[in-house]
Scaffold this motif. Structure first.
Motif, mmCIF file in Angstrom:
data_model
loop_
_atom_site.group_PDB
_atom_site.id
_atom_site.type_symbol
_atom_site.label_atom_id
_atom_site.label_comp_id
_atom_site.label_asym_id
_atom_site.label_seq_id
_atom_site.Cartn_x
_atom_site.Cartn_y
_atom_site.Cartn_z
ATOM 1 N N ALA A 31 -12.340 -10.406 -12.332
ATOM 2 C CA ALA A 31 -11.296 -9.759 -11.527
ATOM 3 C C ALA A 31 -11.230 -10.352 -10.118
ATOM 4 O O ALA A 31 -12.261 -10.738 -9.539
ATOM 5 C CB ALA A 31 -11.549 -8.254 -11.450
ATOM 6 N N LEU A 32 -10.020 -10.383 -9.577
ATOM 7 C CA LEU A 32 -9.754 -10.941 -8.249
ATOM 8 C C LEU A 32 -9.291 -9.840 -7.301
ATOM 9 O O LEU A 32 -8.392 -9.066 -7.621
ATOM 10 C CB LEU A 32 -8.667 -12.018 -8.349
ATOM 11 N N GLY A 33 -9.911 -9.771 -6.126
ATOM 12 C CA GLY A 33 -9.486 -8.843 -5.091
ATOM 13 C C GLY A 33 -8.519 -9.510 -4.129
ATOM 14 O O GLY A 33 -8.101 -10.654 -4.322
ATOM 15 N N VAL A 34 -8.159 -8.803 -3.065
ATOM 16 C CA VAL A 34 -7.202 -9.343 -2.105
ATOM 17 C C VAL A 34 -7.651 -8.991 -0.691
ATOM 18 O O VAL A 34 -8.183 -7.913 -0.434
ATOM 19 C CB VAL A 34 -5.769 -8.812 -2.381
ATOM 20 N N HIS A 35 -7.454 -9.947 0.223
ATOM 21 C CA HIS A 35 -7.753 -9.739 1.638
ATOM 22 C C HIS A 35 -6.611 -10.326 2.450
ATOM 23 O O HIS A 35 -6.177 -11.462 2.217
ATOM 24 C CB HIS A 35 -9.063 -10.434 2.030
ATOM 25 N N TYR A 36 -6.098 -9.557 3.400
ATOM 26 C CA TYR A 36 -5.017 -10.013 4.273
ATOM 27 C C TYR A 36 -5.614 -10.511 5.578
ATOM 28 O O TYR A 36 -6.293 -9.773 6.287
ATOM 29 C CB TYR A 36 -4.027 -8.869 4.526
ATOM 30 N N TYR A 37 -5.336 -11.761 5.904
ATOM 31 C CA TYR A 37 -5.912 -12.358 7.100
ATOM 32 C C TYR A 37 -5.250 -11.878 8.389
ATOM 33 O O TYR A 37 -5.805 -12.076 9.471
ATOM 34 C CB TYR A 37 -5.828 -13.881 7.019
ATOM 35 N N SER A 38 -4.085 -11.280 8.274
ATOM 36 C CA SER A 38 -3.397 -10.791 9.474
ATOM 37 C C SER A 38 -2.506 -9.616 9.099
ATOM 38 O O SER A 38 -2.154 -9.426 7.927
ATOM 39 C CB SER A 38 -2.548 -11.905 10.103
ATOM 40 N N GLU A 39 -2.128 -8.838 10.100
ATOM 41 C CA GLU A 39 -1.220 -7.720 9.862
ATOM 42 C C GLU A 39 0.163 -8.226 9.424
ATOM 43 O O GLU A 39 0.834 -7.581 8.617
ATOM 44 C CB GLU A 39 -1.091 -6.865 11.131
ATOM 45 N N LYS A 40 0.567 -9.354 9.966
ATOM 46 C CA LYS A 40 1.851 -9.924 9.564
ATOM 47 C C LYS A 40 1.849 -10.297 8.091
ATOM 48 O O LYS A 40 2.818 -10.042 7.361
ATOM 49 C CB LYS A 40 2.172 -11.153 10.414
ATOM 50 N N ALA A 41 0.745 -10.905 7.640
ATOM 51 C CA ALA A 41 0.635 -11.269 6.224
ATOM 52 C C ALA A 41 0.638 -10.021 5.347
ATOM 53 O O ALA A 41 1.263 -10.000 4.280
ATOM 54 C CB ALA A 41 -0.627 -12.083 5.990
ATOM 55 N N LYS A 42 -0.065 -8.979 5.813
ATOM 56 C CA LYS A 42 -0.106 -7.740 5.036
ATOM 57 C C LYS A 42 1.276 -7.112 4.955
ATOM 58 O O LYS A 42 1.703 -6.642 3.892
ATOM 59 C CB LYS A 42 -1.100 -6.758 5.654
ATOM 60 N N GLU A 43 1.982 -7.100 6.062
ATOM 61 C CA GLU A 43 3.327 -6.529 6.072
ATOM 62 C C GLU A 43 4.251 -7.283 5.123
ATOM 63 O O GLU A 43 5.065 -6.695 4.414
ATOM 64 C CB GLU A 43 3.879 -6.577 7.497
ATOM 65 N N GLN A 44 4.086 -8.611 5.078
ATOM 66 C CA GLN A 44 4.972 -9.437 4.275
ATOM 67 C C GLN A 44 4.648 -9.363 2.789
ATOM 68 O O GLN A 44 5.541 -9.333 1.942
ATOM 69 C CB GLN A 44 4.892 -10.891 4.761
ATOM 70 N N TYR A 45 3.349 -9.322 2.453
ATOM 71 C CA TYR A 45 2.952 -9.478 1.056
ATOM 72 C C TYR A 45 2.338 -8.252 0.416
ATOM 73 O O TYR A 45 2.027 -8.273 -0.775
ATOM 74 C CB TYR A 45 1.976 -10.658 0.930
ATOM 75 N N TYR A 46 2.188 -7.169 1.171
ATOM 76 C CA TYR A 46 1.601 -5.972 0.572
ATOM 77 C C TYR A 46 2.412 -5.454 -0.620
ATOM 78 O O TYR A 46 1.829 -5.047 -1.626
ATOM 79 C CB TYR A 46 1.430 -4.869 1.615
ATOM 80 N N PRO A 47 3.752 -5.471 -0.566
ATOM 81 C CA PRO A 47 4.506 -5.020 -1.745
ATOM 82 C C PRO A 47 4.208 -5.839 -3.001
ATOM 83 O O PRO A 47 4.350 -5.341 -4.119
ATOM 84 C CB PRO A 47 5.968 -5.194 -1.313
ATOM 85 N N LEU A 48 3.778 -7.095 -2.824
ATOM 86 C CA LEU A 48 3.475 -7.947 -3.971
ATOM 87 C C LEU A 48 2.064 -7.735 -4.500
ATOM 88 O O LEU A 48 1.843 -7.560 -5.695
ATOM 89 C CB LEU A 48 3.666 -9.421 -3.576
ATOM 90 N N PHE A 49 1.069 -7.717 -3.603
ATOM 91 C CA PHE A 49 -0.331 -7.654 -4.027
ATOM 92 C C PHE A 49 -0.957 -6.265 -3.867
ATOM 93 O O PHE A 49 -1.922 -5.949 -4.573
ATOM 94 C CB PHE A 49 -1.170 -8.670 -3.230
ATOM 95 N N GLU A 50 -0.437 -5.481 -2.909
ATOM 96 C CA GLU A 50 -1.024 -4.192 -2.547
ATOM 97 C C GLU A 50 -2.529 -4.384 -2.310
ATOM 98 O O GLU A 50 -2.943 -5.372 -1.733
ATOM 99 C CB GLU A 50 -0.719 -3.154 -3.630
ATOM 100 N N ASP A 51 -3.343 -3.413 -2.732
ATOM 101 C CA ASP A 51 -4.804 -3.565 -2.647
ATOM 102 C C ASP A 51 -5.415 -3.551 -4.048
ATOM 103 O O ASP A 51 -6.580 -3.191 -4.231
ATOM 104 C CB ASP A 51 -5.410 -2.435 -1.801
ATOM 105 N N LYS A 52 -4.622 -3.944 -5.026
ATOM 106 C CA LYS A 52 -5.041 -3.855 -6.422
ATOM 107 C C LYS A 52 -5.832 -5.079 -6.858
ATOM 108 O O LYS A 52 -5.673 -6.180 -6.328
ATOM 109 C CB LYS A 52 -3.823 -3.698 -7.320
ATOM 110 N N LEU A 53 -6.672 -4.865 -7.868
ATOM 111 C CA LEU A 53 -7.336 -5.977 -8.524
ATOM 112 C C LEU A 53 -6.340 -6.725 -9.401
ATOM 113 O O LEU A 53 -5.490 -6.112 -10.050
ATOM 114 C CB LEU A 53 -8.474 -5.475 -9.422
#
Length: 313
Positions: free
Chosen positions: A118-140
């Motif tokens: 399984a692969l986790g996710v880490h956002y390196y910046s708030e901008k990246a999280k804002e942009q890509y959270y709808p795609l990856f969320e915090d899900k495995l």
């Protein structure tokens, strides 16, 4: 175990050190192969420093020192690898301490040719999280339950209901059967989705077993300059790249004599559905009518298939 970790490096000067150090923590890692793909940043300089600092880190470039994309870059890494096992890691991702826990036990069985987790996710910046959270969320990114190796290939094709996904970062492969059974390795002409196409064929020819599925063994690092940014900014049409991916899989399946006819029809159906989805509205039904005549079994079954209808309408 002697594991070769292959890291293609492009535009990752900020992240490649973390990737390398995350792989160096394992005694089982025999070598880390960096293949620098003419990065526009200072990634090459960072890679040279890492080779000077760590004996297990090796650096390569393409013979012409040019940019060739992820597929040819991974192929070069495979060509240079000397380990009995192969693992991959993107330069902006990193391994967790449990990365090879399941592999150490499972690969004691010589019939196990690959292990995925399984692969986790880490956002390196708030901008990246804002942009890509709808795609990856915090899900495995994971396969939802343990499957027999023979179910992995049809599972990825969505032929057995909800299967899930696994990433190339979380895959470890026994070297010998991969080189013997999989030709070519990564398709060099695919600029995107070459890892997905590779995983499809790999799961057909090799017996892949589930490792740790309920917790991350590696982490996807998300930042504004991920490869996916190019797609997101519409420099590359994601629908077109999906058509190219399924065309590649369809071409392979139709020419592989051992693929069952049922599977060939399903793959052709998926290719047709993406192809039709790209067409202007006034052309869609004309294409459906055409394929009813030229490819009736595939289209007829496709009209009753949820994956087909999702992209058709």
């Amino acid at each position: 175990m002697k594991i070769s970790v292959i890291i293609p490096v492009y535009n990752a000067e900020k992240y490649v050190t973390q990737a390398v150090e995350s792989a160096l923590q394992f005694d089982e890692v025999h070598e880390i192969i960096l293949v620098e793909d003419k990065s526009p940043d200072n990634a090459l300089k960072v890679c040279k420093y890492l080779t000077e600092k760590h004996d297990r880190v090796k650096l390569f470039q393409h013979p012409d020192k040019g940019n060739h994309g992820a597929g040819p870059t991974r192929n070069l890494g495979l060509e240079k690898a000397t380990g009995d096992f192969i693992a991959f890691l993107d330069a902006d991702d990193y391994y967790l301490p449990n990365r090879f826990d399941a592999e150490k036990a499972l690969f004691k069985d010589p019939n196990v040719e690959g292990v995925y987790g399984a692969l986790g996710v880490h956002y390196y910046s708030e901008k990246a999280k804002e942009q890509y959270y709808p795609l990856f969320e915090d899900k495995l990114t994971t396969v939802y339950k343990k499957h027999d190796p023979k179910e992995v290939f049809p599972g990825q094709l969505n032929m057995r209901g909800s299967f899930g996904l696994f990433s190339i970062d979380c895959l470890t492969i026994r070297r010998e059967p991969m080189f013997r059974k999989l030709k070519p390795l990564f398709k060099t002409h695919l600029r995107l989705h070459q890892d997905t196409e590779f995983l499809f064929r790999l799961s057909y020819y090799l017996d892949l077993y589930p490792g740790i599925l309920d917790q991350a063994i590696a982490v996807r690092g998300v930042h504004e300059n991920n490869r996916i940014t190019t797609v997101d900014s519409k420099k590359v049409n994601p629908a077109i790249t999906r058509v190219l991916l399924w065309k590649e899989i369809n071409d392979w399946a139709q020419n592989e004599q051992t693929v069952p006819e049922e599977v060939k029809r399903h793959i052709k159906r998926m290719h047709r559905s993406y192809e039709i989805s790209l067409a202007p509205p006034f052309k869609k039904w004309g294409m459906i009518a055409k394929y009813f005549i030229t490819d009736y079994p595939s289209i007829r079954s496709g009209l009753y298939n949820i994956n087909f209808k999702k992209y058709l309408f």
